[in-house]
Design an enzyme around this catalytic site. Sequence first.
Site, short mmCIF file in Angstrom:
data_model
loop_
_atom_site.label_atom_id
_atom_site.label_comp_id
_atom_site.label_asym_id
_atom_site.label_seq_id
_atom_site.Cartn_x
_atom_site.Cartn_y
_atom_site.Cartn_z
N ASP A 19 0.83 -1.21 0.00
CA ASP A 19 0.00 0.00 0.00
C ASP A 19 0.86 1.26 0.00
O ASP A 19 2.00 1.24 0.47
CB ASP A 19 -0.92 -0.04 1.23
CG ASP A 19 -2.13 0.88 1.08
OD1 ASP A 19 -2.37 1.40 -0.03
OD2 ASP A 19 -2.83 1.09 2.09
N GLY A 20 0.29 2.33 -0.53
CA GLY A 20 0.94 3.64 -0.45
C GLY A 20 1.56 4.13 -1.75
O GLY A 20 2.24 5.17 -1.76
N HIS A 36 2.68 3.20 -8.92
CA HIS A 36 2.49 1.77 -9.19
C HIS A 36 3.68 1.20 -9.96
O HIS A 36 4.16 0.11 -9.67
CB HIS A 36 1.20 1.54 -9.99
CG HIS A 36 -0.04 1.99 -9.26
ND1 HIS A 36 -0.26 1.69 -7.94
CD2 HIS A 36 -1.12 2.73 -9.66
CE1 HIS A 36 -1.43 2.22 -7.56
NE2 HIS A 36 -1.96 2.85 -8.58
N ASN A 67 -10.89 -2.48 -5.89
CA ASN A 67 -10.08 -1.52 -6.65
C ASN A 67 -10.65 -1.20 -8.03
O ASN A 67 -10.26 -0.21 -8.66
CB ASN A 67 -8.62 -1.99 -6.80
CG ASN A 67 -7.82 -1.92 -5.51
OD1 ASN A 67 -6.94 -2.74 -5.26
ND2 ASN A 67 -8.09 -0.94 -4.67
N ILE A 194 -7.03 -4.61 7.27
CA ILE A 194 -6.85 -5.84 6.49
C ILE A 194 -7.44 -5.70 5.07
O ILE A 194 -7.03 -6.41 4.16
CB ILE A 194 -7.49 -7.03 7.26
CG1 ILE A 194 -6.74 -7.27 8.60
CG2 ILE A 194 -7.52 -8.31 6.45
CD1 ILE A 194 -5.29 -7.69 8.45
C1 IPE Z 1 -5.59 -2.79 -0.42
O1 IPE Z 1 -5.17 -1.47 -0.59
C2 IPE Z 1 -5.53 -3.50 -1.74
C3 IPE Z 1 -4.20 -3.68 -2.31
C4 IPE Z 1 -3.06 -3.40 -1.71
C5 IPE Z 1 -4.17 -4.23 -3.63
P1 IPE Z 1 -6.24 -0.30 -0.75
O2 IPE Z 1 -5.46 0.96 -0.81
O3 IPE Z 1 -7.14 -0.57 -1.89
O4 IPE Z 1 -7.07 -0.43 0.60
P2 IPE Z 1 -7.99 0.63 1.35
O5 IPE Z 1 -9.00 1.08 0.37
O6 IPE Z 1 -7.10 1.76 1.79
O7 IPE Z 1 -8.55 -0.12 2.51
C1 IPE Z 2 -1.48 0.19 -3.39
O1 IPE Z 2 -1.24 1.57 -3.39
C2 IPE Z 2 -1.69 -0.35 -4.78
C3 IPE Z 2 -3.08 -0.77 -5.09
C4 IPE Z 2 -4.06 -0.76 -4.24
C5 IPE Z 2 -3.33 -1.22 -6.44
P1 IPE Z 2 -2.43 2.60 -3.45
O2 IPE Z 2 -2.74 2.89 -4.88
O3 IPE Z 2 -3.58 2.14 -2.64
O4 IPE Z 2 -1.77 3.89 -2.78
P2 IPE Z 2 -2.47 4.89 -1.76
O5 IPE Z 2 -2.98 4.07 -0.63
O6 IPE Z 2 -3.57 5.57 -2.52
O7 IPE Z 2 -1.36 5.81 -1.36
MG MG Z 3 -4.07 2.35 -0.69
#
Ligand code: IPE
Ligand code: IPE
Ligand code: MG
Length: 247
Positions: A19-20, A36, A67, A194
């Site tokens: 994440d992030g 990404h 997503n 989670i």
């Molecule tokens: C969880 O991350 C899904 C993946 C890492 C692929 P998200 O960024 O989608 O989760 P939420 O929405 O913050 O809970």
């Molecule tokens: C995780 O990073 C990748 C996916 C969920 C596909 P994010 O795209 O959720 O990044 P943030 O949480 O918005 O920073």
């Molecule tokens: Mg995220």
Amino acid sequence: MPKQLDSSNIPKHIAIIMDGNGRWAKAKGQDRLYGHLSGVDSVRETLKAAVELGVKFLTLYAFSAENWGRPQQEVEGLMELLVSSIHGELSTMHENGVRLTTIGEVNKLPGACVESLNEAISETANNTNINLVLALNYSSREEILFATRAIAEQVQGNVLNIEEISMDSFENALYTKGIPDPELVIRTSGEHRISNFLLWQLAYAELHFTPVFWPEFRREHLIEAIYDYQRRERRFGKTSEQVISGT
Ligand code: IPE
Ligand code: IPE
Ligand code: MG
């Protein structure tokens, strides 16, 4: 083996909620897709480190069923990135003895993704160093629901008696059939949730949260997470005294 790690206590299965990416990119004045794209470097480095450390299963949460609700441009960019990174990484994965599998409703991904995944899965099928499990179009609640339906069908078809519905038969109906439960889950970016990931399988997992954004996650962060794991006492409902005396 890095000197502080106990080589006899490396988790067999580590699962990561990567994440992030978006926030990391935004902080750099870039668009989310750049985050990404940079995250692919972290996948490569983490996978390499996991192989070296002797981890046998690495599950990466790459795209959740939720997503799909993101802006169309981001979803399309992620799907293209999936195809290009599988093509780009396949030979390295193969050289490192990586066996690729997936969990999730993978057949509902765009055709090009399904094709490149299938190609990589069959090409790496005989590798034995590590199992890389990509969670794609994955929803844990959906997985549990599908398993329930599959079991119900078996009962309806007189293949299974109700009394035979057990932990084992249920687990055999999950996407993760044959994969041991993760001992350690890592979530990057400082979020403490989670997000519909492996709800059944994580019943007794140790959770490690790090503020590091996924594009900056490297070998040292994996080692730090395993180090943290090795300092936990896993009690499985027992008392500390029982765990220490092995009773
Ligand atoms: C969880 O991350 C899904 C993946 C890492 C692929 P998200 O960024 O989608 O989760 P939420 O929405 O913050 O809970
Ligand atoms: C995780 O990073 C990748 C996916 C969920 C596909 P994010 O795209 O959720 O990044 P943030 O949480 O918005 O920073
Ligand atoms: Mg995220």
